[in-house]
Design a protein around this motif. Structure first.
Motif, PDB file in Angstrom:
ATOM      1  N   TYR A 291     -33.590  47.062 -16.912  1.00 37.59           N
ATOM      2  CA  TYR A 291     -32.158  46.914 -16.745  1.00 37.59           C
ATOM      3  C   TYR A 291     -31.455  47.778 -17.777  1.00 37.59           C
ATOM      4  O   TYR A 291     -31.906  47.931 -18.911  1.00 37.59           O
ATOM      5  CB  TYR A 291     -31.724  45.460 -16.945  1.00 37.59           C
ATOM      6  CG  TYR A 291     -31.911  44.584 -15.732  1.00 37.59           C
ATOM      7  CD1 TYR A 291     -33.120  43.943 -15.514  1.00 37.59           C
ATOM      8  CD2 TYR A 291     -30.879  44.403 -14.818  1.00 37.59           C
ATOM      9  CE1 TYR A 291     -33.302  43.135 -14.396  1.00 37.59           C
ATOM     10  CE2 TYR A 291     -31.050  43.593 -13.698  1.00 37.59           C
ATOM     11  CZ  TYR A 291     -32.262  42.970 -13.502  1.00 37.59           C
ATOM     12  OH  TYR A 291     -32.445  42.181 -12.403  1.00 37.59           O
TER      13      TYR A 291
ATOM     14  N   GLN B 210     -27.763  48.328 -19.805  1.00 33.88           N
ATOM     15  CA  GLN B 210     -26.502  47.692 -20.177  1.00 33.88           C
ATOM     16  C   GLN B 210     -25.654  48.706 -20.940  1.00 33.88           C
ATOM     17  O   GLN B 210     -25.832  48.914 -22.131  1.00 33.88           O
ATOM     18  CB  GLN B 210     -26.722  46.444 -21.032  1.00 33.88           C
ATOM     19  CG  GLN B 210     -25.437  45.671 -21.296  1.00 33.88           C
ATOM     20  CD  GLN B 210     -25.640  44.475 -22.197  1.00 33.88           C
ATOM     21  OE1 GLN B 210     -26.354  44.544 -23.193  1.00 33.88           O
ATOM     22  NE2 GLN B 210     -25.021  43.352 -21.846  1.00 33.88           N
TER      23      GLN B 210
ATOM     24  N   ARG C 245     -20.980  46.387 -20.925  1.00 33.26           N
ATOM     25  CA  ARG C 245     -21.702  45.110 -20.988  1.00 33.26           C
ATOM     26  C   ARG C 245     -22.278  44.677 -19.644  1.00 33.26           C
ATOM     27  O   ARG C 245     -23.026  43.691 -19.587  1.00 33.26           O
ATOM     28  CB  ARG C 245     -20.777  44.017 -21.544  1.00 33.26           C
ATOM     29  CG  ARG C 245     -21.455  43.011 -22.433  1.00 33.26           C
ATOM     30  CD  ARG C 245     -20.442  42.202 -23.196  1.00 33.26           C
ATOM     31  NE  ARG C 245     -19.578  41.411 -22.346  1.00 33.26           N
ATOM     32  CZ  ARG C 245     -18.455  40.826 -22.794  1.00 33.26           C
ATOM     33  NH1 ARG C 245     -18.083  40.972 -24.038  1.00 33.26           N
ATOM     34  NH2 ARG C 245     -17.720  40.112 -21.976  1.00 33.26           N
ATOM     35  N   GLN C 246     -21.957  45.353 -18.578  1.00 27.49           N
ATOM     36  CA  GLN C 246     -22.481  44.977 -17.271  1.00 27.49           C
ATOM     37  C   GLN C 246     -23.973  45.280 -17.197  1.00 27.49           C
ATOM     38  O   GLN C 246     -24.405  46.359 -17.598  1.00 27.49           O
ATOM     39  CB  GLN C 246     -21.748  45.728 -16.164  1.00 27.49           C
ATOM     40  CG  GLN C 246     -22.169  45.342 -14.761  1.00 27.49           C
ATOM     41  CD  GLN C 246     -21.846  43.900 -14.414  1.00 27.49           C
ATOM     42  OE1 GLN C 246     -20.758  43.416 -14.699  1.00 27.49           O
ATOM     43  NE2 GLN C 246     -22.784  43.197 -13.814  1.00 27.49           N
ATOM     44  N   MET C 247     -24.756  44.364 -16.677  1.00 27.89           N
ATOM     45  CA  MET C 247     -26.202  44.555 -16.520  1.00 27.89           C
ATOM     46  C   MET C 247     -26.472  45.218 -15.176  1.00 27.89           C
ATOM     47  O   MET C 247     -26.024  44.734 -14.129  1.00 27.89           O
ATOM     48  CB  MET C 247     -26.923  43.210 -16.581  1.00 27.89           C
ATOM     49  CG  MET C 247     -26.835  42.528 -17.928  1.00 27.89           C
ATOM     50  SD  MET C 247     -27.843  43.330 -19.171  1.00 27.89           S
ATOM     51  CE  MET C 247     -29.473  42.848 -18.628  1.00 27.89           C
TER      52      MET C 247
END
Lengths: 115, 111
Positions: A37, A39, A43-45
């Motif tokens: 993932y 980021q 801050r969005q994953m």
């Protein structure tokens, strides 16, 4: 207990270079999924890539590819032709999925792409 | 299709106060999760719910309670907030292709 280890807290590379982020995991299961993932500062994953343990072929998504070594319990992410937009935290994650839906994350690697 | 939504986005509490973080997803997913993110610690699982009516502890459940109100909603409650609970909290749900969808996060500060 399953664990995920990312041994590189922070890395920097020049734009257009290739960079490899390391991840190792520990499990006694034979069926599982591994993930990377991203980021960014927002801050969005964001899911980058996913690998199913029973598949021998390494997953690829455009400039992102993995080197999955099941026997060594290693799952590294290679970013080719790195771009400024690749600057982010990268997390490795693991789930058995078939046993339960728990998903465990590593501590992350902060990647800086330098102009 | 809003995906995973979280409220509030920011919150400041005093030690000992209580609050509930709300999470909802509109993708008809069975599994939902609460994580906390602290510098240098990655995402640590607090609680998860594999289906409506079930919840299970994760790595760091102490000081938290959860409720899976229905298939859409999964709330996280801090009964008596402590400074150690200052963190960014993420809610997530799990899709059929084993992909997690995350909310935008809640930044919580406990003074």
């Amino acid at each position: 207990a399953q664990t995920v280890t990312q041994s590189q807290p922070e890395m920097s590379v020049q734009e257009a270079e290739t960079v490899t982020l390391s991840c190792t995991y520990d499990t006694s299961e034979s069926n599982y999924y591994l993930f990377w993932y991203k980021q960014p500062p927002s801050r969005q994953m964001i899911l980058v890539i996913r690998q199913e343990a029973y598949k021998q072929q390494n997953a690829t998504e455009n400039r992102f590819s993995v080197n999955f070594q099941k026997a060594a319990k290693s799952f590294s992410l290679k970013i080719s032709d790195s771009q400024l937009g690749d600057t982010a935290m990268y997390f490795c994650a693991f789930t058995t999925f078939y046993r339960d839906d728990k998903i465990i994350f590593g501590k992350g690697t902060r990647l800086h792409i330098l102009p | 299709n809003a995906g995973v939504t979280q409220t509030p986005k920011f919150q400041v509490l005093k030690t000992g106060q209580s609050m509930t973080l709300q999470c909802a997803q509109d993708m008809n997913h069975n599994s939902m999760y609460w994580y906390r993110q602290d510098p240098g610690m990655g995402l640590r699982l607090i609680y998860y719910s594999a289906s409506e009516g079930t919840t299970d502890k994760g790595e760091v459940p102490n000081g938290y309670n959860v409720s899976r109100l229905n298939k859409r909603e999964f709330s996280l409650r801090l009964e008596s907030a402590a400074p150690s609970q200052t963190s960014v909290y993420f809610c997530a749900s799990l899709g059929g292709a084993v992909e997690q969808f995350f909310g935008p996060g809640t930044r919580l500060t406990v003074l």
